[in-house]
Design a protein around this motif. Structure first.
Motif, short mmCIF file in Angstrom:
data_model
loop_
_atom_site.label_atom_id
_atom_site.label_comp_id
_atom_site.label_asym_id
_atom_site.label_seq_id
_atom_site.Cartn_x
_atom_site.Cartn_y
_atom_site.Cartn_z
N LYS A 37 -6.28 -2.76 3.01
CA LYS A 37 -7.74 -2.65 2.81
C LYS A 37 -8.11 -1.24 2.37
O LYS A 37 -8.96 -1.06 1.49
CB LYS A 37 -8.49 -3.05 4.08
CG LYS A 37 -8.45 -4.53 4.34
CD LYS A 37 -9.20 -4.89 5.63
CE LYS A 37 -9.17 -6.40 5.84
NZ LYS A 37 -9.86 -6.80 7.08
N ALA A 38 -7.49 -0.24 2.97
CA ALA A 38 -7.75 1.15 2.58
C ALA A 38 -7.33 1.39 1.13
O ALA A 38 -8.03 2.09 0.38
CB ALA A 38 -7.01 2.11 3.52
N PHE A 39 -6.21 0.82 0.73
CA PHE A 39 -5.73 0.93 -0.66
C PHE A 39 -6.76 0.34 -1.63
O PHE A 39 -7.12 0.96 -2.64
CB PHE A 39 -4.40 0.19 -0.78
CG PHE A 39 -3.72 0.27 -2.11
CD1 PHE A 39 -2.71 1.18 -2.35
CD2 PHE A 39 -4.08 -0.58 -3.15
CE1 PHE A 39 -2.05 1.24 -3.58
CE2 PHE A 39 -3.44 -0.54 -4.38
CZ PHE A 39 -2.43 0.38 -4.59
N VAL A 40 -7.25 -0.85 -1.32
CA VAL A 40 -8.25 -1.53 -2.17
C VAL A 40 -9.51 -0.68 -2.27
O VAL A 40 -10.07 -0.52 -3.36
CB VAL A 40 -8.56 -2.95 -1.63
CG1 VAL A 40 -9.75 -3.57 -2.35
CG2 VAL A 40 -7.33 -3.83 -1.76
N ASP A 41 -9.94 -0.11 -1.15
CA ASP A 41 -11.14 0.74 -1.16
C ASP A 41 -10.90 2.02 -1.96
O ASP A 41 -11.75 2.44 -2.75
CB ASP A 41 -11.55 1.10 0.27
CG ASP A 41 -12.10 -0.09 1.04
OD1 ASP A 41 -12.50 -1.10 0.40
OD2 ASP A 41 -12.13 -0.03 2.29
N LEU A 69 -3.63 -12.34 0.16
CA LEU A 69 -2.78 -11.87 1.25
C LEU A 69 -1.61 -12.83 1.48
O LEU A 69 -1.80 -13.97 1.86
CB LEU A 69 -3.61 -11.73 2.54
CG LEU A 69 -4.79 -10.76 2.44
CD1 LEU A 69 -5.63 -10.82 3.70
CD2 LEU A 69 -4.31 -9.34 2.16
N ASP A 70 -0.42 -12.33 1.21
CA ASP A 70 0.81 -13.09 1.45
C ASP A 70 1.34 -12.62 2.81
O ASP A 70 2.26 -11.80 2.89
CB ASP A 70 1.80 -12.82 0.32
CG ASP A 70 3.08 -13.64 0.42
OD1 ASP A 70 3.11 -14.59 1.24
OD2 ASP A 70 4.03 -13.33 -0.29
N SER A 84 0.81 -1.23 0.00
CA SER A 84 0.00 0.00 0.00
C SER A 84 0.84 1.28 0.00
O SER A 84 0.39 2.31 -0.48
CB SER A 84 -0.94 0.01 1.20
OG SER A 84 -0.21 0.04 2.41
N TRP A 85 2.05 1.23 0.52
CA TRP A 85 2.90 2.41 0.61
C TRP A 85 3.70 2.67 -0.67
O TRP A 85 4.36 3.69 -0.81
CB TRP A 85 3.87 2.28 1.79
CG TRP A 85 4.54 0.95 1.86
CD1 TRP A 85 4.18 -0.11 2.64
CD2 TRP A 85 5.68 0.51 1.11
NE1 TRP A 85 5.02 -1.18 2.42
CE2 TRP A 85 5.96 -0.82 1.48
CE3 TRP A 85 6.50 1.11 0.16
CZ2 TRP A 85 7.00 -1.55 0.94
CZ3 TRP A 85 7.54 0.38 -0.39
CH2 TRP A 85 7.78 -0.93 0.00
N CYS A 86 3.61 1.76 -1.62
CA CYS A 86 4.40 1.82 -2.85
C CYS A 86 3.78 2.82 -3.85
O CYS A 86 2.66 2.62 -4.31
CB CYS A 86 4.45 0.40 -3.44
SG CYS A 86 4.88 0.30 -5.18
N GLU A 87 4.52 3.88 -4.15
CA GLU A 87 4.00 4.91 -5.07
C GLU A 87 3.73 4.37 -6.48
O GLU A 87 2.69 4.65 -7.06
CB GLU A 87 4.94 6.12 -5.13
CG GLU A 87 4.90 6.99 -3.88
CD GLU A 87 3.52 7.52 -3.53
OE1 GLU A 87 2.77 7.94 -4.45
OE2 GLU A 87 3.17 7.50 -2.34
N PRO A 88 4.66 3.59 -7.08
CA PRO A 88 4.36 3.02 -8.40
C PRO A 88 3.12 2.10 -8.38
O PRO A 88 2.37 2.04 -9.34
CB PRO A 88 5.62 2.24 -8.77
CG PRO A 88 6.71 2.91 -7.99
CD PRO A 88 6.06 3.33 -6.70
N LYS A 123 0.71 -3.31 6.20
CA LYS A 123 -0.26 -3.49 7.28
C LYS A 123 -1.60 -3.81 6.63
O LYS A 123 -1.99 -3.17 5.64
CB LYS A 123 -0.36 -2.23 8.12
CG LYS A 123 0.90 -1.93 8.90
CD LYS A 123 0.72 -0.72 9.78
CE LYS A 123 1.98 -0.52 10.58
NZ LYS A 123 2.53 0.79 10.45
N LEU A 124 -2.30 -4.78 7.19
CA LEU A 124 -3.57 -5.21 6.61
C LEU A 124 -4.56 -4.06 6.49
O LEU A 124 -5.22 -3.90 5.47
CB LEU A 124 -4.17 -6.36 7.42
CG LEU A 124 -5.45 -6.96 6.87
CD1 LEU A 124 -5.28 -7.47 5.45
CD2 LEU A 124 -5.95 -8.09 7.78
#
Length: 183
Positions: free
Chosen positions: A119-123, A133-134, A79-83, A114-115
């Motif tokens: 989830k926030a990224f997916v939303d 989830l790995d 989720s923290w990955c800009e690309p 972090k899970l």
């Protein structure tokens, strides 16, 4: 009589040869041999994709490995990955466009994330393809993951066609997807 039979046989043989030539690839098509599938499993192009089974955010379990009805696109991300953020809308569009020919799996490498953030990224990006989830990073390690995103294109036979580190322009990524779908 033998001479007429010989002439008839040669004529039939010539007609058969002519028909085979007009069939497209000619007689060579009859003897064309497909390339054998690899027997070695590994994380690079030309090898069988390492198998894995992961639970997704939707609660279902998804499996990768071996022959399938469709090609597979595996996207390892955090989720923290800009690309990854730049690529997310494009992957969503490609997953929808090729849903009948390609399974797209987003694999959140939760051991590096972090899970709640995943989830926030997916939303936020309204991702519609399965998000696996790995949690321990074992699947990412099987694919020798070194960067986010890492994208793996796997043909329907279960053979890795390409491993892409980072993002590509949308047109180039779509071209690569079309090539894998054709195989």
């Amino acid at each position: 009589m033998k001479r007429n039979l010989y002439i008839w046989f040669v004529a039939v043989l010539l007609v058969g040869f002519a028909l085979a030539q007009n069939a497209g690839d000619g007689i060579a098509a009859v003897f064309k041999q497909e390339e054998p599938l690899p027997t070695e499993t590994g994380s690079r192009a030309g090898l069988l994709a390492p198998g894995f089974s992961l639970t997704a955010m939707d609660g279902k379990t998804y499996n990768v490995g071996g022959a399938k009805d469709k090609a597979i696109f595996v996207n390892f991300w955090a989720s923290w990955c800009e690309p990854c953020k730049q690529e997310a809308p494009e992957l969503n569009a490609l997953a929808a466009k090729y849903k009948d020919k390609l399974d797209v799996y987003g694999v959140n490498v939760t051991s590096y994330d972090k899970l709640k953030d995943a989830k926030a990224f997916v939303d936020e990006y309204k991702l519609t393809f399965p998000i696996l989830l790995d949690e321990d990073g074992a699947t990412y390690a099987k694919y020798n993951g070194v960067a986010f995103p890492t994208n793996v294109l796997i043909d329907a036979n279960g053979v890795i066609q390409e491993v892409i580190l980072g993002i590509l322009p949308e047109e180039e990524l779509e071209r690569k997807i079309k090539e894998v779908i054709k195989k």
